[in-house]
Design an enzyme around this catalytic site. Structure first.
Site, PDB file in Angstrom:
ATOM      1  N   GLY A 181      12.363  64.592 -15.696  1.00 24.08           N
ATOM      2  CA  GLY A 181      13.412  64.789 -16.708  1.00 24.08           C
ATOM      3  C   GLY A 181      13.077  64.050 -17.978  1.00 24.08           C
ATOM      4  N   ASN A 182      14.051  63.887 -18.851  1.00 26.59           N
ATOM      5  CA  ASN A 182      13.849  63.096 -20.061  1.00 26.59           C
ATOM      6  C   ASN A 182      15.165  62.430 -20.457  1.00 26.59           C
ATOM      7  OD1 ASN A 182      15.295  64.928 -21.958  1.00 26.59           O
ATOM      8  ND2 ASN A 182      13.672  66.340 -21.314  1.00 26.59           N
ATOM      9  N   TYR A 183      15.130  61.647 -21.516  1.00 26.85           N
ATOM     10  CA  TYR A 183      16.267  60.800 -21.853  1.00 26.85           C
ATOM     11  C   TYR A 183      17.362  61.520 -22.650  1.00 26.85           C
ATOM     12  CZ  TYR A 183      13.536  56.737 -20.415  1.00 26.85           C
ATOM     13  OH  TYR A 183      12.816  55.820 -19.711  1.00 26.85           O
ATOM     14  N   ALA A 200      16.158  69.290 -25.178  1.00 28.25           N
ATOM     15  CA  ALA A 200      14.851  68.663 -24.976  1.00 28.25           C
ATOM     16  C   ALA A 200      14.263  69.322 -23.729  1.00 28.25           C
ATOM     17  CB  ALA A 200      15.015  67.168 -24.785  1.00 28.25           C
TER      18      ALA A 200
END
Ligand code: CTP
Length: 400
Positions: A208-210, A276
């Site tokens: 995943g990402n932030y 994102a």
């Protein structure tokens, strides 16, 4: 026009305070959400119980809640609002507003409020006519506040003249007309992608990402407030929206987001691609949890995901507007310009992680917008709600 609108109603110490009840009823009936802030003097004229019952929200009066001591944030309230209405507004409150005397919750909220402010004065005719009051009102006008002039008639003092607060129906009509004029996205359909994507490794793990989704949700709300029908395709995020003109589709992976976005795009007037999206996903995901003992070094083979922005850029027909984002850590401008061209976008919003307070997980953002004509506009660090307004202004300009 008032449906889903967030309105702060400031009530002050005037005999006309009882009319605040009718204003709240009218606004709530039209679908607005009303948060009452009352001055200490206001409570002498109408009870908070009446106002909270009608508005269906606790009334705020103090800086701290009497019940549990929590802080009533005038800053959050100021940002939440689509409009602030002070009705009735006494000479004292008008004087404090004109001079920034922030000694009660109503004035601190007023000073924090970024939304348009409407003031409906109520006082005796001589107080209203006094130079001090008139100069204070002129000052408020010079701040961009809208004064809803009082009417002429019999006043509480039994004198006859100008100073009677305008009728609740007229006050509500002023707000209605104001919002009607703001509806520059009416009849427009806008697709927004938001949040991160999760690329599954096994039943308990993902890449995943932030991204928090805050920017995309703020954009969805900003478009909806201006009349658009919004289709929000959101990756995994805890955020939810209540706005009646936003339809939220929850997806998990980049592939799901791609499928949903592509199926919606032909019916859209515009798309803002704020998500994102993970560039890669594991080639395959394990059916069962991967056990530590059965793997030595863990090697994941990743394959590229489809580029949603670029695919929509290829499909884009005449009249459709496509806005993208570029979150960069270095050489932001050249990367953003490259993405603008490569993905056939009409504009791109650059945020650089080199700027303090910009990007993921913050409530603020600092952006630069570059459009296809090469025009570059820099904006200062702002709250994401305000940043969304700047981006939607650009979208409206491009749709023209
Ligand atoms: N984007 C997208 N689909 C992808 C990747 C990106 O729709 N698979 C969109 C983003 O939502 C954003 C824009 O493309 O509007 C730029 O995203 P970014 O991740 O900065 O671009 P990439 O092309 O992935 O470039 P890189 O990660 O190499 O910087």
């Amino acid at each position: 026009m008032l449906k889903g609108k967030h309105i702060i109603l400031g009530v002050t110490g005037s005999i006309a305070a009882y009319k605040a009840a009718t204003i709240i009823r009218g606004l709530v009936k039209k679908g607005a959400e009303v948060q009452v802030v009352i001055t200490p003097a206001g409570k002498e004229f109408i009870t908070p119980l009446t106002l909270s019952t009608l508005s269906r929200n606790p009334v705020i009066s103090e800086f701290f809640s009497n019940r549990d001591g929590t802080w009533n944030s005038h800053v959050d309230l100021g940002l939440w609002a689509d409009a602030m209405l002070i009705a009735p507004a006494t000479a004292a409150t008008i004087g404090k507003m004109a001079n920034g005397i922030a000694d009660n919750m109503l004035i601190t909220t007023y000073l924090s409020c970024k939304a348009p402010v409407f003031v409906a004065p109520a006082m005796d005719l001589d107080m209203y006519a006094h130079q001090a009051t008139q100069q204070n009102l002129d000052r408020l006008r010079s701040f961009g506040n809208r004064i809803i002039e009082p009417g002429e008639g019999e006043l509480a003092s039994q004198l006859i003249g100008k100073g009677r607060m305008e009728d609740p129906e007229v006050i509500i009509a002023c707000l209605h007309d104001f919002f009607a004029a703001q509806q520059d996205l009416i009849d427009k359909k806008v697709l927004i992608t938001a949040g991160p994507t999760h690329e599954k490794i096994d039943p308990v793990r993902f890449i995943g990402n932030y991204s928090s989704g805050k920017m995309g949700f703020a954009l969805a709300e900003a478009c909806a407030r201006r009349g658009a029908e919004v289709f929000l395709v959101a990756g995994p995020t805890a955020l939810r929206t209540e706005h009646p003109r936003i339809t939220q589709f929850d997806v998990e992976s980049a592939e799901e987001m791609y499928q949903k976005a592509l199926s919606l795009f032909p019916q859209m007037d515009a798309a803002l691609l704020c998500a994102a999206v993970a560039d890669y996903r594991p080639e395959s995901s394990a059916e069962e949890k991967i056990k530590r003992e059965s793997t030595g070094d863990m090697i994941l083979h990743l394959v590229p995901n489809k580029d949603i922005a670029a695919s929509l850029g290829k499909q884009k027909r005449e009249g459709q507007v496509l806005g993208g984002f570029a979150l960069e850590t270095q050489d932001g401008m050249s990367h953003a310009q490259d993405k603008l061209k490569r993905k056939n976008l009409d504009f791109i919003v650059l945020n650089s992680l080199e700027d303090q307070g910009a990007g993921f997980r913050h409530d603020t953002n600092k952006i630069t917008i570059i459009d296809r004509t090469g025009e570059v506009t820099d904006y200062p660090l702002k709250n994401k709600t305000e940043v969304a307004v700047d981006i939607v202004n650009k979208l409206v300009e491009q749709l023209k």
